[in-house]
Design a protein around this motif. Structure first.
Motif, short mmCIF file in Angstrom:
data_model
loop_
_atom_site.label_atom_id
_atom_site.label_comp_id
_atom_site.label_asym_id
_atom_site.label_seq_id
_atom_site.Cartn_x
_atom_site.Cartn_y
_atom_site.Cartn_z
N LEU A 246 0.85 -1.06 -0.08
CA LEU A 246 -0.01 0.00 -0.13
C LEU A 246 0.80 1.19 0.14
CD1 LEU A 246 -2.90 1.35 0.43
CD2 LEU A 246 -2.51 0.92 2.79
N ILE A 247 0.68 2.25 -1.02
CA ILE A 247 1.17 3.31 -1.16
C ILE A 247 0.76 4.42 -0.35
CG2 ILE A 247 2.29 5.19 -2.73
CD1 ILE A 247 2.36 3.06 -4.74
N GLY A 248 -0.61 4.61 -0.61
CA GLY A 248 -1.42 5.52 0.16
C GLY A 248 -3.00 5.62 -0.55
N VAL A 249 -3.66 6.67 -0.09
CA VAL A 249 -5.11 6.68 -0.45
C VAL A 249 -5.17 8.15 -0.61
CG1 VAL A 249 -7.22 6.68 0.18
CG2 VAL A 249 -5.66 5.02 1.11
N TYR A 250 -5.60 8.36 -2.11
CA TYR A 250 -5.63 9.67 -2.53
C TYR A 250 -7.12 10.02 -2.93
CZ TYR A 250 -0.86 8.51 -2.95
OH TYR A 250 0.34 8.29 -2.40
N SER A 251 -7.43 10.95 -2.20
CA SER A 251 -8.96 11.47 -2.18
C SER A 251 -9.33 13.06 -2.21
CB SER A 251 -9.53 10.87 -0.84
OG SER A 251 -9.27 11.64 0.17
N ASP A 252 -8.37 13.72 -2.77
CA ASP A 252 -8.71 15.21 -3.09
C ASP A 252 -9.96 15.37 -4.07
OD1 ASP A 252 -8.78 17.67 -4.09
OD2 ASP A 252 -6.55 17.90 -3.86
N PRO A 253 -11.02 15.92 -3.52
CA PRO A 253 -12.08 15.98 -4.50
C PRO A 253 -11.76 16.47 -5.80
CG PRO A 253 -12.68 16.86 -2.25
CD PRO A 253 -11.26 16.60 -2.18
N GLN A 254 -10.72 17.22 -5.95
CA GLN A 254 -10.40 17.77 -7.40
C GLN A 254 -9.41 16.85 -8.10
OE1 GLN A 254 -12.10 20.69 -7.84
NE2 GLN A 254 -12.75 20.40 -5.69
N ARG A 255 -9.11 15.89 -7.67
CA ARG A 255 -8.28 14.84 -8.28
C ARG A 255 -8.65 14.41 -9.86
NH1 ARG A 255 -8.29 9.60 -7.69
NH2 ARG A 255 -6.13 9.39 -8.20
N ASP A 256 -9.86 14.25 -9.91
CA ASP A 256 -10.36 13.85 -11.15
C ASP A 256 -11.54 14.75 -11.61
OD1 ASP A 256 -11.87 12.61 -13.23
OD2 ASP A 256 -11.11 10.72 -12.39
N PRO A 257 -11.25 15.20 -13.05
CA PRO A 257 -12.19 16.43 -13.58
C PRO A 257 -13.58 15.79 -13.45
CG PRO A 257 -10.68 15.85 -15.11
CD PRO A 257 -10.21 15.24 -14.00
N ARG A 258 -13.68 14.71 -13.63
CA ARG A 258 -15.15 14.15 -13.83
C ARG A 258 -16.01 13.90 -12.68
NH1 ARG A 258 -12.91 8.40 -16.19
NH2 ARG A 258 -11.46 8.83 -14.52
N GLY A 259 -15.46 13.90 -11.40
CA GLY A 259 -15.97 13.84 -10.30
C GLY A 259 -15.08 13.25 -9.20
N HIS A 260 -15.63 13.13 -8.03
CA HIS A 260 -14.85 12.92 -7.02
C HIS A 260 -14.76 11.35 -6.90
CE1 HIS A 260 -14.22 13.10 -2.32
NE2 HIS A 260 -13.02 12.67 -2.81
N THR A 261 -13.20 10.83 -7.08
CA THR A 261 -13.00 9.60 -6.84
C THR A 261 -11.68 9.64 -5.99
OG1 THR A 261 -11.03 9.58 -8.60
CG2 THR A 261 -13.24 9.23 -9.41
#
Lengths: 137, 137
Positions: B70-85
């Motif tokens: 496990l490297i990490g968990v990436y949850s910035d709401p802006q990280r994908d322009p299609r929506g929150h992933t």
């Protein structure tokens, strides 16, 4: 959103105090109503998992987390009887704080003999991993 | 499912070979169509994040991962322009394997000078974190 269906995203907090006690809640609602569990809950759209973890901890126990360390990601499809949820679990350590139950928690307390308790979901597994991380870091 | 809406759950794989090269794909579809990215994709309901990571890696590059860290968990709401992933990123190391592009990948290749590339989403951040983990473990 144009996304395919994915597991629901949740977060759980393992909080140790200076005596090695763990902050647990008693669940107000099913599943495992009345049972011991880690504080936690679902991540809102527009919220990071770290922010969700701090929010749920505050709502359910009144306790503010300092630094969060990633324990692991728990995504066994059977871990929640309601459906497939994936939990991102974080470790926090606090010196002294008096928990105050709120939101989905019927009670919130520091528990010394947590190794003997039957915990909801896969929270015993998360706690074991958290203990290992706490010893290593 | 009785769950509230939560961010979509995805996974990404950082795969290093013995020469320190990174396995990257060229994206077949928007966003960042044609751009370099880590292999990855959405987690299916009923699938663990580790299984999804292995499946996406196989589908997009034909490469089988060994142990996943496990490297990490990436949850910035802006990280994908299609929506929150929210992406759960894993590190894998393979000795020698010839990638073969498939599924959402227009190409799959070992890249030596990946530090100079503009990568899709927050994949440059994930790669930096992966490099730190790879050196430490």
């Amino acid at each position: 959103m144009p996304f395919p269906p994915t597991p629901a995203l949740a977060t759980d907090a393992v909080v140790f105090d200076a005596q090695g006690r763990v902050l647990l809640i008693r669940r107000k609602y099913p599943p495992s109503q009345g049972g011991y569990a880690l504080p936690g809950g679902f991540v809102d759209v527009g919220e990071t998992v770290e922010a969700a973890c701090r929010r749920e901890l505050m709502e359910e126990t009144g306790i503010e987390a300092g630094r969060l360390e990633l324990i692991g990601v728990y995504s066994d499809p059977q871990r929640d009887p309601r459906g497939h949820t994936c939990s991102v679990a974080f470790l926090a350590r606090v010196a002294n704080a008096e928990p105050k139950a709120g939101d989905d928690a019927a009670a919130a307390e520091w528990v010394e003999d947590w190794r003997r308790l039957a915990l909801a979901f896969d929270h015993a597994l998360i706690l074991r991993d958290a203990e290992r991380l706490a010893r290593a870091s």
